[in-house]
Design an enzyme around this catalytic site. Sequence first.
Site, mmCIF file in Angstrom:
data_model
loop_
_atom_site.group_PDB
_atom_site.id
_atom_site.type_symbol
_atom_site.label_atom_id
_atom_site.label_comp_id
_atom_site.label_asym_id
_atom_site.label_seq_id
_atom_site.Cartn_x
_atom_site.Cartn_y
_atom_site.Cartn_z
ATOM 1 N N ILE A 224 0.473 -1.330 0.064
ATOM 2 C CA ILE A 224 0.075 -0.037 -0.146
ATOM 3 C C ILE A 224 1.016 1.305 -0.096
ATOM 4 O O ILE A 224 0.129 2.271 -0.792
ATOM 5 C CB ILE A 224 -1.027 0.726 1.122
ATOM 6 N N ASP B 296 10.844 3.320 5.839
ATOM 7 C CA ASP B 296 10.683 2.009 5.850
ATOM 8 C C ASP B 296 12.244 0.457 6.256
ATOM 9 O O ASP B 296 13.041 0.428 5.269
ATOM 10 C CB ASP B 296 9.863 1.364 4.658
ATOM 11 N N ALA C 232 -4.325 2.935 8.449
ATOM 12 C CA ALA C 232 -3.307 1.303 8.826
ATOM 13 C C ALA C 232 -4.359 1.144 10.309
ATOM 14 O O ALA C 232 -4.651 -0.371 9.690
ATOM 15 C CB ALA C 232 -1.894 2.162 8.967
ATOM 16 N N ARG C 233 -3.881 1.073 11.275
ATOM 17 C CA ARG C 233 -4.879 0.487 12.248
ATOM 18 C C ARG C 233 -5.014 1.740 13.565
ATOM 19 O O ARG C 233 -4.048 2.890 13.338
ATOM 20 C CB ARG C 233 -4.700 -0.632 13.847
ATOM 21 N N ASP D 191 -9.710 6.208 9.850
ATOM 22 C CA ASP D 191 -10.915 4.960 9.493
ATOM 23 C C ASP D 191 -11.125 4.387 10.452
ATOM 24 O O ASP D 191 -11.966 3.691 10.034
ATOM 25 C CB ASP D 191 -9.821 4.201 7.954
ATOM 26 N N GLU E 199 -15.523 8.084 19.398
ATOM 27 C CA GLU E 199 -16.667 9.037 20.399
ATOM 28 C C GLU E 199 -15.750 10.850 20.334
ATOM 29 O O GLU E 199 -16.816 11.950 20.345
ATOM 30 C CB GLU E 199 -17.002 8.607 21.440
ATOM 31 N N HIS F 269 -14.067 2.550 8.489
ATOM 32 C CA HIS F 269 -13.476 1.712 7.776
ATOM 33 C C HIS F 269 -13.563 0.820 6.517
ATOM 34 O O HIS F 269 -14.475 0.290 6.526
ATOM 35 C CB HIS F 269 -13.886 0.457 9.319
ATOM 36 N N GLY G 232 -11.715 1.782 5.021
ATOM 37 C CA GLY G 232 -10.472 1.000 3.533
ATOM 38 C C GLY G 232 -10.341 -0.284 2.681
ATOM 39 O O GLY G 232 -9.760 0.334 1.251
#
Length: 396
Positions: free
Chosen positions: A154, A173, A236-237, A261, A265, A278, A280
Amino acid sequence: MTTFPIQTLNAISPVGLQRLDRSVFDVGTDIDSPRAILLRSADLHSVELPPSLYAVARAGAGTNNIPVDRLAARGIPVFNTPGANANAVKELVIAGMLLAARNLYHAADYTRDLVAVQGLSGADLEKQVEAGKKQFAGFELPGKTLGVIGLGAIGVLVANAAQSLGLKVLGYDPNVTIKAAWQLSPNVEQVSSVEELLSRSDMVTLHVPLVDGTRGMINAERIALMPQGGVVLNFARGGVVDEAAVIAALDSGHLHSYVNDFPTEAGAVHPKVIALPHLGASTGEAEDNCAVMAVDQLADYLLNGNIRNAVNFPDVVMTRTPGTTRLGIFNENKPNMIGQITAALAAAGLNVSEFTNKSRGDYAYTLVDVEGEVRDELKQEILAIEGIIRARKIEA
């Protein structure tokens, strides 16, 4: 012929499922004693997994919903589908950049409110649109710098696409693969640290898994390194970003926008946060691609013992030798395991035709083709070796 029962815990694209030969694979939601589980988002952490289980395959990249380490200790590979949804996520990241740069998300809300709440129309609507549009003035992408953290499938696509839009792109990376490096545009500048990347980036996008080393990697200290008016994009997360620190930076004006994504609250109602539900991999193409990849990897493992894209075991792929019997053996990664395995085969009078062994972390996996029949007694002898986790005779 052996039939492999596969339990599906989520709706899996029929484009993938139709690749399973139903004379060999029994597929359904109500399967007793499954040999494999095929899923997307179902949570396995609190599920008692049956002793019959050989493998788990997720039609997606993330495996946070799967007890990966617990399954590795049982000799059960967990497959995922890296790159299958890469284009879908890339397009969403680019869309997120444009949403943030031009303030489109909140501008659309403003326009909708003029009609739905204030009831404006005609000349009154046109007048208020013209009067209010200044508050949504944004910036253009060419000339800005995008930092890409994580140069997997990605991240590489995002970096290359952003460059084609006129952005300068920095990449970070430390574990970039040779394959990814070849695919990455030579004009993407790779930097040596997250700190350097953030200090030079107007926008930063994250493409890393959620592990101990990445949890909260975008925190208050690192956000402070970014230029004034920066944008953080997280597809990502949720856990890789310290959202409280991001919101504090948004409130102070140091950050311009946070696009993500993973709604919370606090984030969903913040005026400078764009929180998406979410999305993605939520395209038909991505779901089909993930299902096909997961099914193919799972079938190859069940039928041939080959492992491709398991998150808890090494890739081990070996062409089957005609007229031989195949064994797949999982063991702890410690000295003399190969010697003990081959000694047991030799004691049984079996000649080894092909042999492959690879390790990853605490575990290793062996595929071996032998000339002759593998009796149950031999399998039990191999299982009795200290450090052997599982041994499977793989029928031709």
